[in-house]
Design an enzyme around this catalytic site. Structure first.
Site, PDB file in Angstrom:
ATOM      1  N   ASN B 219       0.819  -1.226   0.000  1.00  0.00           N
ATOM      2  CA  ASN B 219       0.000   0.000   0.000  1.00  0.00           C
ATOM      3  C   ASN B 219       0.851   1.274   0.000  1.00  0.00           C
ATOM      4  O   ASN B 219       0.330   2.350   0.237  1.00  0.00           O
ATOM      5  CB  ASN B 219      -0.959  -0.003   1.195  1.00  0.00           C
ATOM      6  CG  ASN B 219      -0.231  -0.022   2.528  1.00  0.00           C
ATOM      7  OD1 ASN B 219       0.989  -0.148   2.570  1.00  0.00           O
ATOM      8  ND2 ASN B 219      -0.978   0.089   3.611  1.00  0.00           N
ATOM      9  N   HIS B 251       4.248   7.801   1.159  1.00  0.00           N
ATOM     10  CA  HIS B 251       3.951   6.769   2.157  1.00  0.00           C
ATOM     11  C   HIS B 251       4.936   5.626   1.967  1.00  0.00           C
ATOM     12  O   HIS B 251       4.885   4.909   0.970  1.00  0.00           O
ATOM     13  CB  HIS B 251       2.511   6.267   1.976  1.00  0.00           C
ATOM     14  CG  HIS B 251       2.128   5.187   2.952  1.00  0.00           C
ATOM     15  ND1 HIS B 251       1.219   4.200   2.655  1.00  0.00           N
ATOM     16  CD2 HIS B 251       2.536   4.932   4.216  1.00  0.00           C
ATOM     17  CE1 HIS B 251       1.074   3.400   3.696  1.00  0.00           C
ATOM     18  NE2 HIS B 251       1.874   3.817   4.658  1.00  0.00           N
ATOM     19  N   ASN B 345       4.019   3.506  12.683  1.00  0.00           N
ATOM     20  CA  ASN B 345       4.385   2.199  13.243  1.00  0.00           C
ATOM     21  C   ASN B 345       5.617   2.405  14.111  1.00  0.00           C
ATOM     22  O   ASN B 345       6.738   2.387  13.603  1.00  0.00           O
ATOM     23  CB  ASN B 345       4.768   1.204  12.128  1.00  0.00           C
ATOM     24  CG  ASN B 345       3.589   0.520  11.479  1.00  0.00           C
ATOM     25  OD1 ASN B 345       2.439   0.827  11.776  1.00  0.00           O
ATOM     26  ND2 ASN B 345       3.871  -0.409  10.599  1.00  0.00           N
ATOM     27  N   PRO B 393      -3.800   9.457   4.800  1.00  0.00           N
ATOM     28  CA  PRO B 393      -4.092   9.149   3.402  1.00  0.00           C
ATOM     29  C   PRO B 393      -5.302   8.232   3.262  1.00  0.00           C
ATOM     30  O   PRO B 393      -5.536   7.377   4.113  1.00  0.00           O
ATOM     31  CB  PRO B 393      -2.817   8.447   2.927  1.00  0.00           C
ATOM     32  CG  PRO B 393      -2.158   7.926   4.149  1.00  0.00           C
ATOM     33  CD  PRO B 393      -2.594   8.797   5.294  1.00  0.00           C
ATOM     34  N   GLY B 394      -6.041   8.446   2.189  1.00  0.00           N
ATOM     35  CA  GLY B 394      -7.162   7.550   1.878  1.00  0.00           C
ATOM     36  C   GLY B 394      -6.762   6.626   0.748  1.00  0.00           C
ATOM     37  O   GLY B 394      -5.570   6.365   0.528  1.00  0.00           O
ATOM     38  N   MET B 396      -6.612   5.523  -3.423  1.00  0.00           N
ATOM     39  CA  MET B 396      -6.078   6.335  -4.519  1.00  0.00           C
ATOM     40  C   MET B 396      -7.161   6.983  -5.391  1.00  0.00           C
ATOM     41  O   MET B 396      -6.820   7.746  -6.294  1.00  0.00           O
ATOM     42  CB  MET B 396      -5.134   5.500  -5.384  1.00  0.00           C
ATOM     43  CG  MET B 396      -5.749   4.307  -6.047  1.00  0.00           C
ATOM     44  SD  MET B 396      -4.486   3.417  -6.983  1.00  0.00           S
ATOM     45  CE  MET B 396      -5.341   1.870  -7.287  1.00  0.00           C
ATOM     46  N   HIS B 419      -4.693   6.343  11.183  1.00  0.00           N
ATOM     47  CA  HIS B 419      -3.570   6.472  10.243  1.00  0.00           C
ATOM     48  C   HIS B 419      -3.973   6.326   8.790  1.00  0.00           C
ATOM     49  O   HIS B 419      -3.151   6.549   7.905  1.00  0.00           O
ATOM     50  CB  HIS B 419      -2.475   5.479  10.585  1.00  0.00           C
ATOM     51  CG  HIS B 419      -2.601   4.119   9.953  1.00  0.00           C
ATOM     52  ND1 HIS B 419      -3.731   3.349  10.058  1.00  0.00           N
ATOM     53  CD2 HIS B 419      -1.735   3.405   9.204  1.00  0.00           C
ATOM     54  CE1 HIS B 419      -3.548   2.218   9.411  1.00  0.00           C
ATOM     55  NE2 HIS B 419      -2.361   2.220   8.878  1.00  0.00           N
ATOM     56  N   GLY B 422      -7.892   2.071   6.203  1.00  0.00           N
ATOM     57  CA  GLY B 422      -8.072   0.721   6.735  1.00  0.00           C
ATOM     58  C   GLY B 422      -8.663  -0.179   5.670  1.00  0.00           C
ATOM     59  O   GLY B 422      -9.658   0.168   5.013  1.00  0.00           O
ATOM     60  N   LYS B 495       2.128   3.875  -7.563  1.00  0.00           N
ATOM     61  CA  LYS B 495       1.830   2.819  -6.582  1.00  0.00           C
ATOM     62  C   LYS B 495       3.053   1.941  -6.370  1.00  0.00           C
ATOM     63  O   LYS B 495       3.803   1.657  -7.298  1.00  0.00           O
ATOM     64  CB  LYS B 495       0.681   1.940  -7.074  1.00  0.00           C
ATOM     65  CG  LYS B 495      -0.677   2.563  -6.943  1.00  0.00           C
ATOM     66  CD  LYS B 495      -1.036   2.948  -5.516  1.00  0.00           C
ATOM     67  CE  LYS B 495      -1.164   1.766  -4.579  1.00  0.00           C
ATOM     68  NZ  LYS B 495      -1.541   2.210  -3.195  1.00  0.00           N
TER      69      LYS B 495
END
Lengths: 151, 496
Positions: B219, B251, B345, B393-394, B396, B419, B422, B495
């Site tokens: 991700n 990310h 994390n 972040p959500g 894409m 975060h 999910g 990605k």
């Protein structure tokens, strides 16, 4: 779900000698769960090689042209097997080594080749073999192992 | 081992996966009361709809499992983006007393200091659209992404690796990959002082030596977007996020090095659990008492891996600026500002008020973001009146959010928030759903360009595979543990 009868061949390209083991890949929330079975320990390790290869490159052929030595780590059979599987994924992460076959009973000689982008497409990148819900069941009639892979 | 449910277990509201009983506290909070050998209760932030998802997997059991660990202080907390993880749930927060408490690699996760960085580009979305394809192609070419991504132009020898592990983003800035101003806007200044390179194994070093400045897989991503809406225009201005401003989200984490550190120390802690007689409901929760040799070794290695991740995101920022310079000009690249960089994390030792008195506790955040309140001394001076930026972040295809930490969150969640969106769908299921479709074409039709090393990555990451991040953010803002500043929308994504 992918269920496969594991196979191990002298040249690693055309399965012609079943190990007697099986592995099944099951979807997990973000990751992958695997169930391996085998009638005896050598078959379990051969099945592990086929399982790792299948996770990384599916059913694409891998030639046994290079070897890697894998030393046994851990005192108990469950720990030794766990670390053997983890080492196979580590070898791929390190320099793209794909396993085709295994010999020995600890230490092991793993035969395979480095990933060739012209012939191999990656299916999954395994970041870690987790201990979550790890099951290593040695029964009189064989082995039953469950593993969860972090992708 | 599996958790032993107590005899008087009542079913969860939906009567599903977990043997642990859950009670509603209010519209945004749920309690997992102490049951069986739990040492404390669980606290889950969710609305009714998200709770349905939570109850569908093992996440509630994992919240309860964490509550079994020695020395836990306060509740075992779960954010609304909680989902099933290894040992600890993803979206979990747990604090442990330095005296009698433990540290657990499973409470940090495999990708140590996986985190998010946000850049603000001094351009409007209208300036970027005409050159967007070129920009995303340049980013894709300059930031290795996907399975096994590595750099051919930077390979760390042992000495350089030790420097990176000790100095983190400071190492990168000292070599010209960024500025002092960048460091001021990174959690801990991009360098955790307790790093011990000697605690990082040869295997971990080997995995990480050519991975600095790479996106990785899964991700992870680099996303070009813009500020679609500001909920607090004053705060948005201070952060450099006025409506219409172009942004870049990064990310990524500590890559293979961090995974190996986690593996190495999980092995050690399997033995430590036996040595110290710690009873666990799940092997993946293995841990060691804080102050023990095993805990000290993990602490040093984890901080070193976290520094590797800070350096990784700093190198990626350098390459983003290079790409912007190539597609636009040096002035735009030079004025591209780091808004904030925060881990999701990690374990940190922080002072918090527990039971009415200030104590230093070891806070584990696994898939949870630190969210410190206004006035906190660890915040950059510029942001101190506002609170810490919390980057969420959500998926894409939709939107992401920038939040700020609050005093209530500091009191209630050890200064933590959610975060991300999910995951709600397995990778396999997402692939099946995407197979007959052309996902990049669908996204392009919605104004989002996607570049990825493989089709599989894009298929696994379809927007439907994630919860709607707006629902997650609504919970933390309604609960008062963070507040909204801006919504960002993607226009191009690389990605992993």
């Amino acid at each position: 779900m992918i269920t496969s009868t594991s196979a191990d061949s002298p040249d690693g390209t055309t399965p012609d000698r079943p190990t007697g083991g099986t592995f099944t890949l099951l979807a997990h929330t973000a990751d992958l769960r695997a169930v391996l079975t085998a009638p005896d320990r050598p078959a379990l390790y051969r099945t592990a090689v086929d399982f790792v290869r299948a996770v990384i490159v599916g059913d694409q052929a891998v030639r046994p042209v290079e070897t890697r030595a894998v030393e046994p780590e851990g005192d108990a059979p469950d720990e030794r097997f766990f670390r053997f599987v983890r080492e196979l994924f580590y070898l791929f992460d390190l320099d793209g080594f794909l396993p085709a076959a295994v010999e020995g009973d600890g230490p092991w000689t793993v035969r395979g080749e480095r990933l060739d982008a012209a012939r191999h497409a990656w299916e999954h990148h395994v970041k870690a073999v987790t201990r979550h819900a790890y099951l290593f069941d040695a029964r009189p009639d064989g082995y039953h192992v469950e593993l969860v892979l972090d992708l | 081992m599996s958790p032993t449910p107590p005899d008087n277990t009542l079913p969860t509201p939906a009567g599903r996966a977990s043997p642990y009983r859950v009670e509603r506290i209010d519209d945004w909070r749920w309690r997992v009361p102490r049951q069986g050998k739990m040492r404390t209760e669980g606290l889950i932030f969710a609305d009714d709809a998200l709770m349905e998802d939570v109850l569908g997997d093992e996440a509630v059991t994992q919240v309860a499992n964490v509550a079994h660990l020695p020395g836990i202080v306060g509740p075992s907390i779960a954010m609304p983006d909680i989902h099933w993880g290894y040992g600890f749930p993803i979206g979990g927060v747990a604090a442990f007393d330095l005296d009698g408490g433990v540290i657990s690699p499973g409470g940090v996760g495999y990708d140590i200091n996986c985190g998010v960085r946000l850049l603000s580009v001094p351009l409007g979305v209208g300036d970027v659209r005409p050159r967007l394809a070129r920009l995303i192609d340049t980013l894709f070419a300059s930031l290795p992404s996907g399975v096994g991504s590595a750099r051919s132009d930077l390979r760390l020898d042992d000495r350089a690796m030790n420097d990176v592990l000790r100095r983190g983003a400071r190492w990168a800035v000292a070599r010209g990959f960024g500025t002092e101003a960048d460091l001021a806007c990174i959690e801990a200044g991009g360098c955790l002082p307790d790093a011990d390179p000697a605690a990082v194994s040869k295997k971990a070093r080997a995995r990480g030596r050519d991975q600095l400045g790479t996106v990785g897989s899964g991700n992870h991503f680099v996303e070009v977007g813009y500020v679609a809406e500001a909920y607090d225009e004053v705060a948005a201005d201070v952060l450099g996020l006025a409506p219409g401003t172009v942004t870049v989200f990064i990310h990524s984490g500590s890559r293979g090095l961090g995974h190996q550190v986690c593996d190495d120390h999980l092995d050690r802690m399997q033995d430590a659990v036996k040595r110290y007689g710690i009873e666990l409901p799940d092997k993946q929760l293995c841990c060691a008492p804080l102050g023990s040799p095993e805990a000290d070794a993990y602490w040093g290695a984890m901080n070193a891996a976290a520094n590797f991740a800070f350096a990784n995101r700093q190198l990626m920022t350098h390459h983003v600026r290079q790409a912007i310079a190539g597609v636009f000009d040096d002035t735009v690249a030079g004025a591209t500002r780091l808004v904030y960089d925060v881990a999701h994390n990690i374990a940190k030792i922080e002072p918090h008020v527990v039971d009415g008195r200030e104590r230093r506790v070891c806070v584990h955040r696994k898939g949870a973001t630190r969210a410190f309140p206004p006035g906190h001394p660890e915040l950059p001076e510029r942001y101190r009146p506002l609170g810490q930026p919390v980057l969420i972040p959500g998926d894409m295809g939709r939107y992401s959010y920038v939040l700020l930490g609050t005093a209530r969150g500091f009191d209630e969640t050890f200064g933590s928030s959610c975060h991300g969106a999910g995951r709600r769908m397995s990778r396999g299921k997402a692939k099946v759903l995407a197979r007959p479709r052309n996902v990049p074409a669908e996204l392009a039709a919605h104004g989002v360009l996607v570049r990825a090393a493989s089709r599989a990555t894009v298929d696994e990451e379809i927007p439907e595979a994630y919860k709607d991040v707006r629902e997650v953010v609504d919970v933390v803002t309604h609960a008062g543990i963070a507040r909204k500043v801006a919504q960002l929308k993607p226009i191009a994504v690389v990605k992993g």
